[in-house]
Design a protein around this motif. Structure first.
Motif, PDB file in Angstrom:
ATOM      1  N   PHE A   1      47.382  24.153  36.458  1.00  0.00           N
ATOM      2  CA  PHE A   1      46.951  25.058  35.389  1.00  0.00           C
ATOM      3  C   PHE A   1      47.641  24.711  34.074  1.00  0.00           C
ATOM      4  CE2 PHE A   1      47.350  28.855  32.778  1.00  0.00           C
ATOM      5  CZ  PHE A   1      46.018  29.235  32.664  1.00  0.00           C
ATOM      6  N   LEU A   2      48.949  24.426  34.129  1.00  0.00           N
ATOM      7  CA  LEU A   2      49.679  24.088  32.907  1.00  0.00           C
ATOM      8  C   LEU A   2      49.103  22.829  32.262  1.00  0.00           C
ATOM      9  CD1 LEU A   2      53.392  24.807  33.951  1.00  0.00           C
ATOM     10  CD2 LEU A   2      51.867  26.259  32.611  1.00  0.00           C
ATOM     11  N   LYS A   3      48.746  21.842  33.075  1.00  0.00           N
ATOM     12  CA  LYS A   3      48.155  20.615  32.536  1.00  0.00           C
ATOM     13  C   LYS A   3      46.811  20.911  31.876  1.00  0.00           C
ATOM     14  CE  LYS A   3      50.420  17.538  35.871  1.00  0.00           C
ATOM     15  NZ  LYS A   3      50.217  16.635  37.038  1.00  0.00           N
TER      16      LYS A   3
ATOM     17  N   LYS B   1      37.579  25.702  42.348  1.00  0.00           N
ATOM     18  CA  LYS B   1      38.762  25.119  42.973  1.00  0.00           C
ATOM     19  C   LYS B   1      40.009  25.860  42.496  1.00  0.00           C
ATOM     20  CE  LYS B   1      41.497  20.891  43.290  1.00  0.00           C
ATOM     21  NZ  LYS B   1      41.669  19.503  42.792  1.00  0.00           N
ATOM     22  N   GLU B   2      40.827  26.294  43.476  1.00  0.00           N
ATOM     23  CA  GLU B   2      42.064  26.992  43.122  1.00  0.00           C
ATOM     24  C   GLU B   2      43.062  26.006  42.520  1.00  0.00           C
ATOM     25  OE1 GLU B   2      45.634  29.586  45.234  1.00  0.00           O
ATOM     26  OE2 GLU B   2      43.671  29.438  46.227  1.00  0.00           O
ATOM     27  N   MET B   3      43.745  26.456  41.479  1.00  0.00           N
ATOM     28  CA  MET B   3      44.702  25.598  40.776  1.00  0.00           C
ATOM     29  C   MET B   3      46.134  26.019  41.070  1.00  0.00           C
ATOM     30  SD  MET B   3      43.005  24.944  37.010  1.00  0.00           S
ATOM     31  CE  MET B   3      42.529  26.641  36.739  1.00  0.00           C
ATOM     32  N   SER B   4      46.988  25.018  41.251  1.00  0.00           N
ATOM     33  CA  SER B   4      48.424  25.283  41.370  1.00  0.00           C
ATOM     34  C   SER B   4      48.975  25.558  39.973  1.00  0.00           C
ATOM     35  CB  SER B   4      49.132  24.076  41.976  1.00  0.00           C
ATOM     36  OG  SER B   4      49.113  22.986  41.059  1.00  0.00           O
ATOM     37  N   PRO B   5      50.193  26.109  39.872  1.00  0.00           N
ATOM     38  CA  PRO B   5      50.783  26.312  38.536  1.00  0.00           C
ATOM     39  C   PRO B   5      50.829  25.028  37.713  1.00  0.00           C
ATOM     40  CG  PRO B   5      52.017  27.570  40.148  1.00  0.00           C
ATOM     41  CD  PRO B   5      51.031  26.741  40.919  1.00  0.00           C
TER      42      PRO B   5
ATOM     43  N   ALA C   1      45.879  23.788  30.628  1.00  0.00           N
ATOM     44  CA  ALA C   1      46.137  24.586  29.423  1.00  0.00           C
ATOM     45  C   ALA C   1      46.555  23.696  28.256  1.00  0.00           C
ATOM     46  CB  ALA C   1      47.213  25.631  29.708  1.00  0.00           C
ATOM     47  N   LEU C   2      47.388  22.689  28.528  1.00  0.00           N
ATOM     48  CA  LEU C   2      47.810  21.754  27.480  1.00  0.00           C
ATOM     49  C   LEU C   2      46.635  20.942  26.955  1.00  0.00           C
ATOM     50  CD1 LEU C   2      51.196  20.526  28.960  1.00  0.00           C
ATOM     51  CD2 LEU C   2      50.894  21.679  26.757  1.00  0.00           C
ATOM     52  N   ALA C   3      45.702  20.598  27.847  1.00  0.00           N
ATOM     53  CA  ALA C   3      44.513  19.857  27.415  1.00  0.00           C
ATOM     54  C   ALA C   3      43.624  20.725  26.528  1.00  0.00           C
ATOM     55  CB  ALA C   3      43.736  19.367  28.634  1.00  0.00           C
ATOM     56  N   ILE C   4      43.582  22.019  26.818  1.00  0.00           N
ATOM     57  CA  ILE C   4      42.769  22.947  26.028  1.00  0.00           C
ATOM     58  C   ILE C   4      43.415  23.217  24.675  1.00  0.00           C
ATOM     59  CG2 ILE C   4      41.941  25.342  25.906  1.00  0.00           C
ATOM     60  CD1 ILE C   4      41.699  25.206  29.004  1.00  0.00           C
ATOM     61  N   SER C   5      44.754  23.417  24.678  1.00  0.00           N
ATOM     62  CA  SER C   5      45.468  23.778  23.452  1.00  0.00           C
ATOM     63  C   SER C   5      46.771  22.993  23.369  1.00  0.00           C
ATOM     64  CB  SER C   5      45.766  25.281  23.428  1.00  0.00           C
ATOM     65  OG  SER C   5      46.612  25.604  22.352  1.00  0.00           O
ATOM     66  N   PRO C   6      46.877  22.023  22.456  1.00  0.00           N
ATOM     67  CA  PRO C   6      48.113  21.245  22.325  1.00  0.00           C
ATOM     68  C   PRO C   6      49.331  22.107  21.998  1.00  0.00           C
ATOM     69  CG  PRO C   6      46.311  20.178  21.157  1.00  0.00           C
ATOM     70  CD  PRO C   6      45.818  21.529  21.564  1.00  0.00           C
TER      71      PRO C   6
ATOM     72  N   GLU D   1      44.966  35.481  27.928  1.00  0.00           N
ATOM     73  CA  GLU D   1      45.270  34.266  27.186  1.00  0.00           C
ATOM     74  C   GLU D   1      45.998  33.294  28.117  1.00  0.00           C
ATOM     75  OE1 GLU D   1      44.215  33.657  24.192  1.00  0.00           O
ATOM     76  OE2 GLU D   1      43.426  35.670  23.798  1.00  0.00           O
ATOM     77  N   LEU D   2      46.032  32.032  27.729  1.00  0.00           N
ATOM     78  CA  LEU D   2      46.605  31.006  28.600  1.00  0.00           C
ATOM     79  C   LEU D   2      48.060  31.304  28.951  1.00  0.00           C
ATOM     80  CD1 LEU D   2      45.100  27.826  26.883  1.00  0.00           C
ATOM     81  CD2 LEU D   2      44.356  28.897  29.032  1.00  0.00           C
ATOM     82  N   GLU D   3      48.845  31.768  27.971  1.00  0.00           N
ATOM     83  CA  GLU D   3      50.257  32.051  28.234  1.00  0.00           C
ATOM     84  C   GLU D   3      50.413  33.200  29.221  1.00  0.00           C
ATOM     85  OE1 GLU D   3      49.395  30.228  24.479  1.00  0.00           O
ATOM     86  OE2 GLU D   3      48.974  32.311  25.053  1.00  0.00           O
ATOM     87  N   GLU D   4      49.592  34.238  29.063  1.00  0.00           N
ATOM     88  CA  GLU D   4      49.657  35.378  29.970  1.00  0.00           C
ATOM     89  C   GLU D   4      49.293  34.962  31.392  1.00  0.00           C
ATOM     90  OE1 GLU D   4      48.400  39.202  27.392  1.00  0.00           O
ATOM     91  OE2 GLU D   4      46.840  37.685  27.582  1.00  0.00           O
ATOM     92  N   ALA D   5      48.223  34.181  31.497  1.00  0.00           N
ATOM     93  CA  ALA D   5      47.773  33.747  32.819  1.00  0.00           C
ATOM     94  C   ALA D   5      48.816  32.862  33.488  1.00  0.00           C
ATOM     95  CB  ALA D   5      46.448  33.000  32.694  1.00  0.00           C
ATOM     96  N   ALA D   6      49.431  31.951  32.719  1.00  0.00           N
ATOM     97  CA  ALA D   6      50.446  31.065  33.287  1.00  0.00           C
ATOM     98  C   ALA D   6      51.640  31.866  33.792  1.00  0.00           C
ATOM     99  CB  ALA D   6      50.894  30.046  32.241  1.00  0.00           C
ATOM    100  N   GLY D   7      52.045  32.880  33.026  1.00  0.00           N
ATOM    101  CA  GLY D   7      53.170  33.707  33.451  1.00  0.00           C
ATOM    102  C   GLY D   7      52.886  34.447  34.744  1.00  0.00           C
ATOM    103  N   LEU D   8      51.681  34.981  34.872  1.00  0.00           N
ATOM    104  CA  LEU D   8      51.303  35.683  36.102  1.00  0.00           C
ATOM    105  C   LEU D   8      51.173  34.716  37.276  1.00  0.00           C
ATOM    106  CD1 LEU D   8      48.637  38.145  34.651  1.00  0.00           C
ATOM    107  CD2 LEU D   8      50.906  38.745  35.521  1.00  0.00           C
ATOM    108  N   LEU D   9      50.637  33.522  37.002  1.00  0.00           N
ATOM    109  CA  LEU D   9      50.450  32.541  38.070  1.00  0.00           C
ATOM    110  C   LEU D   9      51.790  32.074  38.622  1.00  0.00           C
ATOM    111  CD1 LEU D   9      48.462  30.787  39.692  1.00  0.00           C
ATOM    112  CD2 LEU D   9      48.579  29.099  37.836  1.00  0.00           C
ATOM    113  N   GLU D  10      52.752  31.848  37.745  1.00  0.00           N
ATOM    114  CA  GLU D  10      54.051  31.343  38.189  1.00  0.00           C
ATOM    115  C   GLU D  10      54.896  32.414  38.866  1.00  0.00           C
ATOM    116  OE1 GLU D  10      55.321  27.428  36.338  1.00  0.00           O
ATOM    117  OE2 GLU D  10      55.640  28.899  34.736  1.00  0.00           O
ATOM    118  N   THR D  11      54.496  33.669  38.744  1.00  0.00           N
ATOM    119  CA  THR D  11      55.195  34.751  39.458  1.00  0.00           C
ATOM    120  C   THR D  11      54.345  35.293  40.608  1.00  0.00           C
ATOM    121  OG1 THR D  11      54.370  36.306  37.769  1.00  0.00           O
ATOM    122  CG2 THR D  11      56.607  35.440  37.476  1.00  0.00           C
ATOM    123  N   ASP D  12      53.333  34.507  41.018  1.00  0.00           N
ATOM    124  CA  ASP D  12      52.503  34.832  42.191  1.00  0.00           C
ATOM    125  C   ASP D  12      51.794  36.180  42.067  1.00  0.00           C
ATOM    126  OD1 ASP D  12      53.188  32.449  43.545  1.00  0.00           O
ATOM    127  OD2 ASP D  12      55.071  33.359  44.215  1.00  0.00           O
ATOM    128  N   LYS D  13      51.338  36.516  40.861  1.00  0.00           N
ATOM    129  CA  LYS D  13      50.618  37.767  40.663  1.00  0.00           C
ATOM    130  C   LYS D  13      49.125  37.552  40.454  1.00  0.00           C
ATOM    131  CE  LYS D  13      54.667  40.113  38.781  1.00  0.00           C
ATOM    132  NZ  LYS D  13      55.321  40.647  37.569  1.00  0.00           N
TER     133      LYS D  13
END
Length: 348
Positions: free
Chosen positions: A61-63, A54-58, A65-70, A33-45
């Protein structure tokens, strides 16, 4: 490091890397899920790419994710907070499942489900009841997480109120006492009976002249129990011919919510509770355990079944009750009688 692709509102982790997901992530194997992925991305996992590779920075990705789900912003704030507290959190249930610390999903069931709200949201009594019904069906306990405008989170537990049984009532008075209207209350003139009702049954306020001043609620309850008779004053003479209904009509003309308050007051008294005014605490009633008045356990506020809480209103009531070591209970009439919902702050 794991590799993922953002696709269809999920992050897909393919191949053998799907097996290496950190415990507590990816309820559906290989799909974050978006929250799980964001948590892993921000901890470099994990590294996450978009569908074009294209690789996304944290931040990127957060931007996205917000566009996908308000709702992603609030959800991620709560998700992060719970993870930092050491809990295992999974999207699901109402918003999230919450597992005990150190428990891997699948080993034990989730203990709670989380409902997330913003400070600017509202929640109705009916929605609180729906959460309780859902919790009972799922055998979980509900938690409401409220994110304020400074992004701090307050957690509330919601449960059906449970009243402890009190000791058996002393035998009711065998005689009917007479009382008179005294402005917006009732006065009992007989000094001996006044003293008995006050010291033995905890009704009213006894003056130094040994007169007992009763609230309209207390007087109505004593009338219904056959222990009090009202003298017919001019204010009452033109109303209903039945003494009890006549008094209820009179009290309702002075207190517009009298009938609703009386229904709750009488129900609590019949359940063996000791009920006094809660005015000093901003509520209708304070409720005591058994036949002692050392410390009240609950504040009870009477509302309509249709009531909708702005969250600052709910927070204010619960905070005040918490500050004076009481439980905050909201009471309202339903078809089956009176329902009581207990809302309290929760320390996670």
């Amino acid at each position: 490091m794991m590799q993922g692709v953002l696709s269809g509102g999920k992050v897909i982790v393919a191949g053998s890397e799907a097996e290496s997901l950190v415990k507590g992530h990816g309820r559906k194997r290989g799909r974050l899920e978006l929250e799980e992925a964001a948590g892993l991305l921000e901890t470099d996992k994990i590294e996450i790419k978009d569908e074009e590779g294209k690789e996304m920075s944290p931040d990127e990705f957060l931007k996205r994710a917000l566009a996908i789900s308000p709702e992603f912003g609030l959800r991620y704030i709560v998700y992060n907070d719970l993870k930092e507290r050491g809990y295992v959190v999974q999207p699901g249930g109402v918003d999230f499942w919450l597992y005990p610390r150190g428990v891997k999903p699948g080993e034990k069931p989730a203990r709670y489900f989380i409902r997330i709200l913003s400070e600017s949201d509202t929640i109705s009594l009916k929605e609180l009841v729906e959460l309780l019904i859902l919790a009972r069906n799922m055998r979980k306990a509900p938690i409401i997480a409220v994110v304020d405008e400074e992004s701090d989170i307050t957690y509330y537990e919601v449960k059906d109120a449970k009243f402890e049984k009190r000791e058996a009532r002393k035998e009711e008075l065998k005689i009917k006492v007479k009382a008179s209207l005294f402005g917006d209350r009732v006065v009992l003139w007989d000094a001996d009976l006044a003293d008995t009702l006050y010291r033995t049954y905890f009704y009213g306020n006894l003056t130094k002249e040994k007169r007992l001043l009763l609230s309209f609620l207390e007087a109505a309850f004593l009338m219904r129990k056959g222990m009090l008779e009202m003298e017919v004053a001019p204010q009452l003479s033109t109303l209903n011919s039945q003494p009890f209904e006549r008094f209820i009509e009179y009290a309702s003309a002075i207190e517009t919510d009298f009938r609703a308050k009386y229904a709750v007051y009488a129900d609590l008294m019949e359940k063996g509770q000791m009920v006094k005014t809660g005015f000093k605490f901003g509520s209708h009633f304070r409720v005591y355990k058994a036949m002692q008045l050392k410390h009240s356990l609950y504040l009870v506020h009477v509302l309509s079944e249709e009531h909708v809480f702005p969250l600052p209103e709910l927070s204010r009531a619960v905070r005040l009750a918490h500050g004076v070591r009481k439980r905050m209970i909201f009471a309202f009439a339903v078809a089956e009688g009176i329902r009581y919902v207990d809302v309290g702050r929760m320390k996670l």
